[in-house]
Write an enzyme that holds these catalytic residues in place. Structure first.
Site, PDB file in Angstrom:
ATOM      1  N   GLU A 104       7.961  -1.698   9.549  1.00  0.00           N
ATOM      2  CA  GLU A 104       8.755  -0.913  10.498  1.00  0.00           C
ATOM      3  C   GLU A 104      10.051  -0.531   9.781  1.00  0.00           C
ATOM      4  O   GLU A 104      10.928  -1.378   9.568  1.00  0.00           O
ATOM      5  CB  GLU A 104       9.017  -1.766  11.759  1.00  0.00           C
ATOM      6  CG  GLU A 104      10.095  -1.263  12.668  1.00  0.00           C
ATOM      7  CD  GLU A 104       9.971   0.208  13.061  1.00  0.00           C
ATOM      8  OE1 GLU A 104       8.945   0.600  13.628  1.00  0.00           O
ATOM      9  OE2 GLU A 104      10.939   0.966  12.774  1.00  0.00           O
ATOM     10  N   CYS A 108      -3.452  -1.765  14.132  1.00  0.00           N
ATOM     11  CA  CYS A 108      -2.934  -1.655  12.770  1.00  0.00           C
ATOM     12  C   CYS A 108      -3.198  -2.915  11.953  1.00  0.00           C
ATOM     13  O   CYS A 108      -2.824  -4.021  12.355  1.00  0.00           O
ATOM     14  CB  CYS A 108      -1.436  -1.392  12.848  1.00  0.00           C
ATOM     15  SG  CYS A 108      -0.645  -1.422  11.248  1.00  0.00           S
ATOM     16  N   CYS A 160       4.062  -6.676   8.386  1.00  0.00           N
ATOM     17  CA  CYS A 160       4.844  -6.170   9.514  1.00  0.00           C
ATOM     18  C   CYS A 160       4.708  -7.146  10.671  1.00  0.00           C
ATOM     19  O   CYS A 160       3.649  -7.755  10.845  1.00  0.00           O
ATOM     20  CB  CYS A 160       4.328  -4.795   9.938  1.00  0.00           C
ATOM     21  SG  CYS A 160       5.293  -4.057  11.283  1.00  0.00           S
ATOM     22  N   CYS A 168      -3.478   2.750   8.288  1.00  0.00           N
ATOM     23  CA  CYS A 168      -2.388   1.820   7.975  1.00  0.00           C
ATOM     24  C   CYS A 168      -2.886   0.403   7.693  1.00  0.00           C
ATOM     25  O   CYS A 168      -3.452  -0.264   8.547  1.00  0.00           O
ATOM     26  CB  CYS A 168      -1.428   1.814   9.166  1.00  0.00           C
ATOM     27  SG  CYS A 168       0.034   0.864   8.887  1.00  0.00           S
ATOM     28  N   LEU A 190       4.018   6.669  19.709  1.00  0.00           N
ATOM     29  CA  LEU A 190       4.087   6.533  21.172  1.00  0.00           C
ATOM     30  C   LEU A 190       2.793   5.908  21.731  1.00  0.00           C
ATOM     31  O   LEU A 190       2.817   4.868  22.339  1.00  0.00           O
ATOM     32  CB  LEU A 190       4.351   7.904  21.800  1.00  0.00           C
ATOM     33  CG  LEU A 190       4.699   7.886  23.270  1.00  0.00           C
ATOM     34  CD1 LEU A 190       6.017   7.188  23.531  1.00  0.00           C
ATOM     35  CD2 LEU A 190       4.751   9.312  23.832  1.00  0.00           C
ATOM     36  N   SER A 250       8.871   7.117  10.473  1.00  0.00           N
ATOM     37  CA  SER A 250       8.120   6.784  11.686  1.00  0.00           C
ATOM     38  C   SER A 250       8.523   5.406  12.194  1.00  0.00           C
ATOM     39  O   SER A 250       8.589   4.446  11.428  1.00  0.00           O
ATOM     40  CB  SER A 250       6.620   6.799  11.357  1.00  0.00           C
ATOM     41  OG  SER A 250       5.890   6.290  12.434  1.00  0.00           O
ATOM     42  N   GLU A 309       0.820  -1.218   0.000  1.00  0.00           N
ATOM     43  CA  GLU A 309       0.000   0.000   0.000  1.00  0.00           C
ATOM     44  C   GLU A 309       0.845   1.256   0.000  1.00  0.00           C
ATOM     45  O   GLU A 309       1.928   1.280   0.575  1.00  0.00           O
ATOM     46  CB  GLU A 309      -0.801   0.065   1.304  1.00  0.00           C
ATOM     47  CG  GLU A 309      -1.992  -0.806   1.356  1.00  0.00           C
ATOM     48  CD  GLU A 309      -2.791  -0.491   2.612  1.00  0.00           C
ATOM     49  OE1 GLU A 309      -3.594  -1.331   2.985  1.00  0.00           O
ATOM     50  OE2 GLU A 309      -2.601   0.579   3.216  1.00  0.00           O
ATOM     51  N   ASN A 340      -8.188   5.487  13.642  1.00  0.00           N
ATOM     52  CA  ASN A 340      -8.975   5.127  12.466  1.00  0.00           C
ATOM     53  C   ASN A 340      -8.680   3.658  12.193  1.00  0.00           C
ATOM     54  O   ASN A 340      -7.633   3.310  11.687  1.00  0.00           O
ATOM     55  CB  ASN A 340      -8.517   6.025  11.296  1.00  0.00           C
ATOM     56  CG  ASN A 340      -9.206   5.678   9.999  1.00  0.00           C
ATOM     57  OD1 ASN A 340     -10.184   4.943   9.973  1.00  0.00           O
ATOM     58  ND2 ASN A 340      -8.676   6.216   8.910  1.00  0.00           N
TER      59      ASN A 340
HETATM   60  S1  SF4 Z   1       1.772   0.514  13.239  1.00  0.00           S
HETATM   61 FE1  SF4 Z   1       3.631   0.311  12.021  1.00  0.00          FE
HETATM   62  S2  SF4 Z   1       4.987  -0.907  13.342  1.00  0.00           S
HETATM   63 FE2  SF4 Z   1       2.923  -1.177  14.163  1.00  0.00          FE
HETATM   64  S3  SF4 Z   1       2.144  -3.047  13.153  1.00  0.00           S
HETATM   65 FE3  SF4 Z   1       1.508  -1.272  11.907  1.00  0.00          FE
HETATM   66  S4  SF4 Z   1       3.076  -1.070  10.349  1.00  0.00           S
HETATM   67 FE4  SF4 Z   1       3.930  -2.346  11.981  1.00  0.00          FE
END
Ligand code: SF4
Length: 356
Positions: free
Chosen positions: A172, A131, A124, A344, A227, A203, A104, A302
């Site tokens: 990540e 997420c 991830c 995400c 955070l 990030s 994406e 979201n």
């Molecule tokens: S927020 Fe970022 S680090 Fe956390 S699971 Fe989703 S993609 Fe991975």
């Protein structure tokens, strides 16, 4: 420190993704492999960032060299597989990698320019509960060329220059340190996309050793820390990485980062009703990040997960006002593209579910 870059798609058959090569690397390849002068490599490097789909379109490059390039490399510009446009102009893309993995990326329009949020991994493994990108785990790292390929595909689609880049899509970034470091060099090259470091945000969920390593690069990019809670207990529930690198270690790393780079850190704080949105949380947040003196970006969460809900807008504003009135710089991030699952990993997650 052991960096992970195994698993990035660096070759298809015997061909390499030419977008993963810096201009310096191309110069050396051209010299060794084709006995060509440096200026030819620079010429080809410049062409890669123009709207071309094959080496044959590089008009001022000799035919023999174009044939050699076609034999040894592929141009890793990605194909847009799906695109969804929000009423606010945000556009979300599913892009197809050479090995058919789907990733994406999101394009957002701001008054200061066009910004693209890209993925750095397929999936991830960090497991943040809000997420969708983490639900299927990590498939593999993306190569630097595949990160560039996302931007080129979107730039071509949008017919406008991408001026800001955010490494905040799936994955990540600091777990794919070598390829991300290379990507930063590539994207910054004036002969390529020429995006200034100050227009790039990276990030991380908080990989502490890699934050120190990033500080050593001393690049004037913006570091954003996801955070989301000032309490180790709650943050470990929301973000499992906190069990490995608790808040104290994370804040020390942030301090070292700002000391070395002189850059202000952004703390991303997704407000989740009943989990991290009380005034006591706001007070603890102020206390926690005070030594770093960073900026707080509040994001009403979201997510597709109905167990996690955003507080109402008035409460988000109250939280923001509390922070600002107590000396902590904070803003509320516009929730862009919520009608197209722009949070995400949501779009890819829906695609994977439909394909099952
Ligand atoms: S927020 Fe970022 S680090 Fe956390 S699971 Fe989703 S993609 Fe991975």
């Amino acid at each position: 420190m052991l960096f992970i870059n195994e698993g990035a798609l660096l070759k298809v058959g015997m061909k390499e993704n030419i977008l993963s090569f810096t201009s310096e690397e191309l110069k050396s390849v051209f010299k060794q492999k084709y006995n060509q002068p440096s200026y030819r490599a620079v010429q080809v490097f410049g062409w890669l960032y123009k709207d071309i789909s094959s080496f044959d379109e590089m008009q001022n490059v000799p035919k023999k060299l174009r044939e050699n390039l076609t034999r040894d490399f592929f141009n890793g510009q990605m194909g847009i597989f799906q695109s969804h446009r929000s009423h606010d102009g945000t556009e979300k893309f599913l892009l197809k990698c050479q090995d058919d993995n789907i990733i994406e990326a999101v394009k957002m329009e701001y008054h200061h320019g066009t910004s693209v949020c890209i993925s750095t991994q397929v999936g991830c493994e960090m497991g943040c509960i809000f997420c969708a990108s983490g639900r299927e785990g990590l498939v593999r790292n993306l190569s630097a060329g595949e990160m560039i390929g996302q931007i080129l595909a979107i730039q071509k689609h949008a017919k406008k220059r991408i001026s800001n880049i955010v490494l905040m899509g799936a994955g990540e970034p600091l777990q794919n340190f070598i390829e991300v470091q290379k990507f930063l060099e590539l994207v910054h090259d004036p002969k390529g996309l020429n995006v200034g470091y100050r227009h790039i945000t990276l990030s991380t969920c908080g990989l502490v050793p890699e934050i120190y390593n990033l500080a050593e690069l001393n690049l004037p990019i913006t570091l954003a820390i996801s955070l989301h809670s000032p309490s180790d207990i709650e943050r470990s529930r929301i973000m499992p990485i906190n069990r490995k690198y608790p808040l104290k270690d994370l804040i020390y790393a942030c301090l070292a980062y700002t000391k070395k780079t002189k850059r202000r850190i952004t703390f991303e704080y997704a407000l989740i009703k009943g989990k991290n949105d009380t005034i006591a949380d706001a007070e603890a947040l102020i206390k926690l990040i005070k030594p770093v003196s960073g900026h707080v970006n509040l994001i009403p969460i979201n997510t597709t997960d109905t167990k996690l809900q955003a507080p109402d807008l008035q409460w988000v504003q109250n939280f923001n006002e509390f922070l600002n009135s107590h000396g902590q710089n904070a803003t509320i991030r516009r929730n862009m593209g919520s009608d197209i699952n722009a949070a995400c990993g949501q779009l890819r997650w829906q695609y994977l579910k439909k394909s099952e």
